[in-house]
Design a protein around this motif. Sequence first.
Motif, PDB file in Angstrom:
ATOM      1  N   ARG A 212      13.697  12.656  -1.428  1.00 55.79           N
ATOM      2  CA  ARG A 212      12.414  13.182  -0.981  1.00 55.79           C
ATOM      3  C   ARG A 212      11.251  12.305  -1.461  1.00 55.79           C
ATOM      4  O   ARG A 212      10.096  12.733  -1.448  1.00 55.79           O
ATOM      5  N   CYS A 213      11.573  11.101  -1.903  1.00 62.37           N
ATOM      6  CA  CYS A 213      10.518  10.178  -2.317  1.00 62.37           C
ATOM      7  C   CYS A 213       9.577   9.923  -1.141  1.00 62.37           C
ATOM      8  O   CYS A 213       9.979   9.976   0.021  1.00 62.37           O
ATOM      9  N   THR A 214       8.329   9.659  -1.462  1.00 60.57           N
ATOM     10  CA  THR A 214       7.346   9.403  -0.416  1.00 60.57           C
ATOM     11  C   THR A 214       6.859   7.961  -0.496  1.00 60.57           C
ATOM     12  O   THR A 214       6.779   7.375  -1.574  1.00 60.57           O
ATOM     13  N   VAL A 215       6.563   7.407   0.661  1.00 59.60           N
ATOM     14  CA  VAL A 215       5.973   6.077   0.747  1.00 59.60           C
ATOM     15  C   VAL A 215       4.654   6.234   1.492  1.00 59.60           C
ATOM     16  O   VAL A 215       4.606   6.843   2.559  1.00 59.60           O
ATOM     17  N   GLU A 216       3.585   5.733   0.911  1.00 62.41           N
ATOM     18  CA  GLU A 216       2.286   5.814   1.551  1.00 62.41           C
ATOM     19  C   GLU A 216       1.562   4.488   1.351  1.00 62.41           C
ATOM     20  O   GLU A 216       2.041   3.615   0.621  1.00 62.41           O
ATOM     21  N   TYR A 217       0.432   4.359   1.997  1.00 60.74           N
ATOM     22  CA  TYR A 217      -0.308   3.120   1.794  1.00 60.74           C
ATOM     23  C   TYR A 217      -1.782   3.320   2.056  1.00 60.74           C
ATOM     24  O   TYR A 217      -2.200   4.252   2.737  1.00 60.74           O
ATOM     25  N   ASN A 218      -2.526   2.425   1.464  1.00 60.56           N
ATOM     26  CA  ASN A 218      -3.978   2.399   1.649  1.00 60.56           C
ATOM     27  C   ASN A 218      -4.307   1.159   2.457  1.00 60.56           C
ATOM     28  O   ASN A 218      -4.028   0.045   2.016  1.00 60.56           O
ATOM     29  N   PRO A 219      -4.874   1.333   3.657  1.00 61.68           N
ATOM     30  CA  PRO A 219      -5.158   0.163   4.495  1.00 61.68           C
ATOM     31  C   PRO A 219      -6.266  -0.725   3.962  1.00 61.68           C
ATOM     32  O   PRO A 219      -6.527  -1.796   4.506  1.00 61.68           O
ATOM     33  N   GLY A 220      -6.933  -0.296   2.884  1.00 53.50           N
ATOM     34  CA  GLY A 220      -7.978  -1.129   2.299  1.00 53.50           C
ATOM     35  C   GLY A 220      -9.347  -0.771   2.824  1.00 53.50           C
ATOM     36  O   GLY A 220      -9.576   0.316   3.344  1.00 53.50           O
ATOM     37  N   SER A 221     -10.268  -1.724   2.720  1.00 54.38           N
ATOM     38  CA  SER A 221     -11.661  -1.459   3.069  1.00 54.38           C
ATOM     39  C   SER A 221     -12.099  -2.186   4.332  1.00 54.38           C
ATOM     40  O   SER A 221     -13.289  -2.287   4.610  1.00 54.38           O
ATOM     41  N   GLY A 222     -11.153  -2.704   5.090  1.00 57.37           N
ATOM     42  CA  GLY A 222     -11.528  -3.432   6.295  1.00 57.37           C
ATOM     43  C   GLY A 222     -11.748  -4.911   6.051  1.00 57.37           C
ATOM     44  O   GLY A 222     -12.137  -5.644   6.945  1.00 57.37           O
ATOM     45  N   ARG A 223     -11.516  -5.366   4.805  1.00 55.20           N
ATOM     46  CA  ARG A 223     -11.664  -6.793   4.514  1.00 55.20           C
ATOM     47  C   ARG A 223     -10.446  -7.531   5.033  1.00 55.20           C
ATOM     48  O   ARG A 223      -9.323  -7.072   4.920  1.00 55.20           O
ATOM     49  N   ARG A 224     -10.682  -8.691   5.585  1.00 53.57           N
ATOM     50  CA  ARG A 224      -9.615  -9.452   6.219  1.00 53.57           C
ATOM     51  C   ARG A 224      -9.358 -10.739   5.443  1.00 53.57           C
ATOM     52  O   ARG A 224     -10.284 -11.375   4.936  1.00 53.57           O
ATOM     53  N   GLN A 225      -8.101 -11.145   5.386  1.00 50.53           N
ATOM     54  CA  GLN A 225      -7.746 -12.371   4.679  1.00 50.53           C
ATOM     55  C   GLN A 225      -7.573 -13.526   5.648  1.00 50.53           C
ATOM     56  O   GLN A 225      -6.951 -13.380   6.704  1.00 50.53           O
ATOM     57  N   ASN A 226      -8.144 -14.659   5.295  1.00 51.73           N
ATOM     58  CA  ASN A 226      -7.897 -15.874   6.054  1.00 51.73           C
ATOM     59  C   ASN A 226      -6.486 -16.338   5.705  1.00 51.73           C
ATOM     60  O   ASN A 226      -6.187 -16.651   4.558  1.00 51.73           O
ATOM     61  N   VAL A 227      -5.589 -16.359   6.693  1.00 48.94           N
ATOM     62  CA  VAL A 227      -4.182 -16.626   6.405  1.00 48.94           C
ATOM     63  C   VAL A 227      -3.939 -18.044   5.915  1.00 48.94           C
ATOM     64  O   VAL A 227      -2.876 -18.356   5.393  1.00 48.94           O
ATOM     65  N   TRP A 228      -4.934 -18.929   6.079  1.00 51.94           N
ATOM     66  CA  TRP A 228      -4.765 -20.301   5.608  1.00 51.94           C
ATOM     67  C   TRP A 228      -5.321 -20.475   4.200  1.00 51.94           C
ATOM     68  O   TRP A 228      -4.668 -21.030   3.323  1.00 51.94           O
ATOM     69  N   SER A 229      -6.515 -19.981   3.975  1.00 52.17           N
ATOM     70  CA  SER A 229      -7.123 -20.174   2.660  1.00 52.17           C
ATOM     71  C   SER A 229      -6.747 -19.090   1.675  1.00 52.17           C
ATOM     72  O   SER A 229      -6.941 -19.239   0.473  1.00 52.17           O
ATOM     73  N   LYS A 230      -6.187 -17.940   2.197  1.00 54.48           N
ATOM     74  CA  LYS A 230      -5.809 -16.795   1.360  1.00 54.48           C
ATOM     75  C   LYS A 230      -7.016 -16.135   0.707  1.00 54.48           C
ATOM     76  O   LYS A 230      -6.879 -15.380  -0.232  1.00 54.48           O
ATOM     77  N   LYS A 231      -8.220 -16.439   1.217  1.00 54.63           N
ATOM     78  CA  LYS A 231      -9.415 -15.775   0.706  1.00 54.63           C
ATOM     79  C   LYS A 231      -9.677 -14.523   1.528  1.00 54.63           C
ATOM     80  O   LYS A 231      -9.493 -14.521   2.737  1.00 54.63           O
TER      81      LYS A 231
END
Length: 258
Positions: A212-231
């Motif tokens: 009965r373990c649960t898995v949940e997540y927080n989508p964050g604050s709408g900030r996006r990461q540049n997949v190249w610079s990782k910023k």
Amino acid sequence: MDNDIVPGLLETINKEFDQRTFSSAKLKSALQVLQSKKATYIDVNKYSVEVGEILADVLGANVTAELLPDGRMYFNIANRVINETLQKNYDLITGYASDVQTQLNHSANIHMRAQVPDLNQDRVDGIVNRVSSEADFDKIKWLLNEPIVTFSQSIVDDVLQSNVEFQAKSGLRPKITRRVVGKACKWCSSLAGSYDYFDKPEEIYQRHERCRCTVEYNPGSGRRQNVWSKKWVDPQRDAKIEARKQLNIKKKTRAPSE
């Protein structure tokens, strides 16, 4: 053979299932939480457990060795009954989960549609094949009990995983949390915790029967990461900065007044 019992059996199962889900206090409570816009994946998991337990009870009360020809759940019977009833569970659970995900996205200022994965047909086929493999239904009827609840919970896990992966690939930074419920086993306890998407354990979405373990997540604050610079990038902040830059450029290039 199956034409003699399957239509009537499905009619009875669907009628009782609809009555039970309609009158369920737990499902009504889940809908109220959704309407208040406070629902999380904890509520989705509770919803799935209740739907799964209702179906398991209804199947247990109506699918009996006395009803089945030769006391056996033949493949052609199992295939129709289990596929139709689990499809119904899938529709109910993904509908609720999708609504919750949409609210989570809006709260995080994420303008993305909720992702809904396809029904995991392999899991359904696994139950069908196992329950029809035993000549004596009474020896295998337990497969229509707790495994049905586990299957229902796995639908939630699939929805969550689809949305987490979609948002991570879009440059967002979702955080996944797995929590133990009750007296957890050593394996479940080892997975408990909060993780960034790229640091999560591979088994984060897996569960065993009666888990009965649960898995949940927080989508964050709408900030996006540049997949190249990782910023990490805040889209609204960047838009404002870009607007100021364009305004400054216009001021510099404007001809001086005489």
